[in-house]
Design a protein around this motif. Structure first.
Motif, PDB file in Angstrom:
ATOM      1  N   TYR A 128       0.945  -1.208   0.054  1.00 17.69           N
ATOM      2  CA  TYR A 128       0.044   0.031  -0.034  1.00 17.69           C
ATOM      3  C   TYR A 128       0.870   0.971  -0.175  1.00 17.69           C
ATOM      4  O   TYR A 128       1.418   1.225   0.674  1.00 17.69           O
ATOM      5  CB  TYR A 128      -0.786   0.321   1.144  1.00 17.69           C
ATOM      6  CG  TYR A 128      -1.851  -0.722   1.594  1.00 17.69           C
ATOM      7  CD1 TYR A 128      -3.186  -1.134   0.521  1.00 17.69           C
ATOM      8  CD2 TYR A 128      -1.351  -2.306   1.783  1.00 17.69           C
ATOM      9  CE1 TYR A 128      -3.915  -2.436   0.934  1.00 17.69           C
ATOM     10  CE2 TYR A 128      -2.601  -3.254   1.330  1.00 17.69           C
ATOM     11  CZ  TYR A 128      -3.561  -3.476   1.787  1.00 17.69           C
ATOM     12  OH  TYR A 128      -5.004  -4.380   1.785  1.00 17.69           O
TER      13      TYR A 128
ATOM     14  N   ASN B 122      -2.485   5.591  -0.486  1.00 16.29           N
ATOM     15  CA  ASN B 122      -4.140   4.526  -0.220  1.00 16.29           C
ATOM     16  C   ASN B 122      -4.042   4.411   1.277  1.00 16.29           C
ATOM     17  O   ASN B 122      -5.883   4.648   1.315  1.00 16.29           O
ATOM     18  CB  ASN B 122      -2.954   3.562  -0.910  1.00 16.29           C
ATOM     19  CG  ASN B 122      -3.654   2.242  -1.627  1.00 16.29           C
ATOM     20  OD1 ASN B 122      -5.369   3.357  -2.032  1.00 16.29           O
ATOM     21  ND2 ASN B 122      -3.065   1.509  -2.848  1.00 16.29           N
TER      22      ASN B 122
ATOM     23  N   ILE C 198      -7.634   4.811   2.506  1.00 18.96           N
ATOM     24  CA  ILE C 198      -8.490   3.935   3.114  1.00 18.96           C
ATOM     25  C   ILE C 198      -8.863   4.694   5.275  1.00 18.96           C
ATOM     26  O   ILE C 198      -9.881   3.768   5.504  1.00 18.96           O
ATOM     27  CB  ILE C 198      -7.577   2.900   3.332  1.00 18.96           C
ATOM     28  CG1 ILE C 198      -7.777   2.147   1.948  1.00 18.96           C
ATOM     29  CG2 ILE C 198      -8.395   1.068   3.925  1.00 18.96           C
ATOM     30  CD1 ILE C 198      -6.269   1.134   1.715  1.00 18.96           C
ATOM     31  N   TYR C 199      -7.728   5.442   5.527  1.00 13.81           N
ATOM     32  CA  TYR C 199      -7.865   5.305   6.725  1.00 13.81           C
ATOM     33  C   TYR C 199      -8.017   6.339   7.248  1.00 13.81           C
ATOM     34  O   TYR C 199      -8.834   6.264   8.523  1.00 13.81           O
ATOM     35  CB  TYR C 199      -6.982   4.888   7.906  1.00 13.81           C
ATOM     36  CG  TYR C 199      -6.269   3.169   7.521  1.00 13.81           C
ATOM     37  CD1 TYR C 199      -7.622   2.411   8.762  1.00 13.81           C
ATOM     38  CD2 TYR C 199      -5.452   3.292   6.899  1.00 13.81           C
ATOM     39  CE1 TYR C 199      -6.985   1.188   8.733  1.00 13.81           C
ATOM     40  CE2 TYR C 199      -5.287   1.402   7.515  1.00 13.81           C
ATOM     41  CZ  TYR C 199      -5.992   0.341   7.960  1.00 13.81           C
ATOM     42  OH  TYR C 199      -5.784  -1.115   7.990  1.00 13.81           O
TER      43      TYR C 199
ATOM     44  N   ALA D 213      -8.555  -2.617   5.307  1.00 15.73           N
ATOM     45  CA  ALA D 213      -7.055  -1.804   4.322  1.00 15.73           C
ATOM     46  C   ALA D 213      -7.636  -3.278   2.801  1.00 15.73           C
ATOM     47  O   ALA D 213      -7.562  -2.086   2.274  1.00 15.73           O
ATOM     48  CB  ALA D 213      -5.674  -2.137   4.505  1.00 15.73           C
TER      49      ALA D 213
ATOM     50  N   MET E 166     -10.526  -2.582   1.386  1.00 20.20           N
ATOM     51  CA  MET E 166     -11.390  -1.124   1.458  1.00 20.20           C
ATOM     52  C   MET E 166     -10.328  -0.787   0.537  1.00 20.20           C
ATOM     53  O   MET E 166     -10.455   0.641  -0.057  1.00 20.20           O
ATOM     54  CB  MET E 166     -10.873  -0.661   2.716  1.00 20.20           C
ATOM     55  CG  MET E 166     -11.931  -0.811   3.298  1.00 20.20           C
ATOM     56  SD  MET E 166     -14.152  -0.527   3.231  1.00 20.20           S
ATOM     57  CE  MET E 166     -14.454   0.471   2.761  1.00 20.20           C
ATOM     58  N   ARG E 167      -9.471  -1.376  -0.479  1.00 18.74           N
ATOM     59  CA  ARG E 167      -8.648  -0.825  -1.485  1.00 18.74           C
ATOM     60  C   ARG E 167      -8.816  -0.383  -2.953  1.00 18.74           C
ATOM     61  O   ARG E 167      -8.713   1.171  -3.254  1.00 18.74           O
ATOM     62  CB  ARG E 167      -7.962  -1.802  -1.653  1.00 18.74           C
ATOM     63  CG  ARG E 167      -6.325  -1.942  -1.551  1.00 18.74           C
ATOM     64  CD  ARG E 167      -5.670  -2.342  -2.479  1.00 18.74           C
ATOM     65  NE  ARG E 167      -5.755  -4.265  -2.361  1.00 18.74           N
ATOM     66  CZ  ARG E 167      -5.551  -5.169  -2.207  1.00 18.74           C
ATOM     67  NH1 ARG E 167      -4.544  -5.143  -3.453  1.00 18.74           N
ATOM     68  NH2 ARG E 167      -5.733  -5.880  -2.244  1.00 18.74           N
TER      69      ARG E 167
END
Lengths: 61, 375
Positions: A2, A6, A10-11, B165, B168-169
């Protein structure tokens, strides 16, 4: 696996929700009235995130 | 993160969740009515007679209250006398078979502090839920077990954040795919998990600390408390007949800490006291300090204040864990929000079980391909 962007993608929202809920839980401990209300608002907004996607879709239509 | 590392996190998430899910579902389901404990108890008539039988300015003296309790429970020992903020007419007496019996074996009775009448000697109508939630009705061992279950829950939450993670990419936050039942529940599981994460971390963390609170208090007893009363080691403890008047004890404690509000008294021999002292626990009188306690150790023979040591930071942290676990510190709206998070967590746990059970079942599409190949 990642890239940083990215992971940020996502977070980002989960991190905001985490901060909001922990702040919401803590604020009511600090005092009554205004503190309680701030706590209710932050925790309600956290729950509201469940409907973020359907609402966004509604506006895009 | 390599795919093998990710696989390890997935394994941790699956097994930490599976090992604790059943107990956690019981805990969150039994915790739900406890959020509204006060409201449900008064709705079911528990302790409501108390408020109506006698109220007034002059309370029965604490000594008379003790005499009344001892007349109702002959041969038993009063361990604690507690004043709750929301029921000022009532006092809760915690009574055990002996002065040193374990608190989990004690019973609570409610007395009207104005008339000295016994109001409730029956346990709360929610006692079953309380026992289920705190010990799974397994007694003192249950507290330790609950602590481990809460620890597993924290491991499951943290590993859940890591394995979030890869799912959810290619998805936006909150997206729920409806192509298959499994995907729909996987996306919902992820979404609910992220929405409840902060609350669940706080409730799980404080639950773990509360479950192991007895060990933390034991460390306080053998540390600060033992050092404070070290001079008493050579003196034999007083017998019940030698105890000073409880009214005098409380007056002495209030004089020592005039800004404090009386919260509870621990009798000599009780877990939160020593064999030589009444421990009078005072709480702060502001919203910010009402969860923090300050003990005043009063000599049970002479009613003189021995010491009023400020509690160490780790005990204050333990005290703050209680409201943060029970959600009873921000009025009814906070309780309702607490219940919403609780229900969402039950859905999260249920969906996790569904996803695990469904993990090896081939999808409808795959089954179709297999059927075609077999033909």
């Amino acid at each position: 696996m990642y890239s940083r962007s990215n992971l940020k993608h996502i977070y980002a929202i989960p991190l905001v929700l985490l901060i909001m809920s922990v702040a919401g839980l803590s604020l009511a401990l600090l005092g009554d009235k205004l503190w309680d209300k701030a706590s209710w608002i932050l925790l309600s907004l956290t729950c509201f995130a469940l409907f973020l996607r359907p609402i966004r879709r509604l506006f895009h239509k | 993160m390599s795919s093998s590392t990710l696989q390890q996190w997935l394994t941790i998430h699956s097994w930490a969740s599976l090992a604790s899910t059943l107990v956690l579902i019981v805990l969150f389901a039994s915790g739900l009515p406890l959020i509204f404990k006060g409201e449900l108890e008064s709705l079911l008539g528990y302790g409501t007679e108390a408020s109506s039988t006698a109220t007034g300015d002059s309370s029965t003296s604490l000594d008379e209250l003790l005499v009344s309790a001892q007349a109702n429970f002959p041969g038993k020992a009063v361990h604690y006398i507690v004043w709750e903020e929301d029921t000022p007419d009532l006092v809760i007496l915690n009574i055990g078979d002996t002065p040193t019996s374990h608190f989990s074996e004690n019973v609570n009775v409610v007395m009207n502090q104005y008339s000295g009448e016994l109001v409730e000697s029956a346990p709360s109508p929610l006692q079953f839920f309380i026992d289920l939630h705190t010990t799974l009705t397994m007694g003192p061992f249950g507290y330790t077990l609950m602590g481990f279950v809460a620890l597993l829950m924290l491991v499951a939450l943290i590993s859940g954040v890591v394995v979030y993670a890869p799912h959810m990419r290619r998805l936006e936050f909150g997206e729920v795919r409806s192509t298959s039942s499994r995907l729909r529940w996987l996306d919902l599981h992820n979404l609910i998990g992220m929405v409840t994460l902060g609350w669940a971390l706080v409730v799980g963390g404080t639950g773990m600390i509360n479950s192991w609170g007895e060990y933390i208090l034991m460390s306080w007893r053998s540390g600060q408390l033992a050092e404070t009363v070290a001079d008493y080691q050579t003196i034999p403890p007083p017998s019940v007949e030698e105890f000073a008047s409880l009214n005098t004890v409380v007056a002495a404690a209030q004089l020592a800490l005039p800004d404090g509000e009386l919260y509870y008294i621990a009798s000599p021999g009780a877990f939160m006291s020593t064999a030589h002292h009444y421990s009078v626990f005072m709480r702060g009188n502001t919203a910010r300090t009402k969860f923090l306690l300050h003990p005043v150790l009063v000599d049970a023979r002479t009613a003189e204040v021995t010491a009023a040591p400020a509690l160490p930071a780790y005990i204050n942290a333990l005290l703050l864990c209680q409201p943060l676990h029970f959600g009873n510190y921000g009025g009814m709206p906070l309780k309702i929000l607490w219940a919403v998070f609780d229900i969402l967590t039950i859905v999260l746990l249920g969906s996790g079980v569904y996803l695990w059970l469904d993990r090896r079942r081939p999808s409808r599409k795959d089954r179709g391909i297999n059927n075609v190949q077999s033909i």
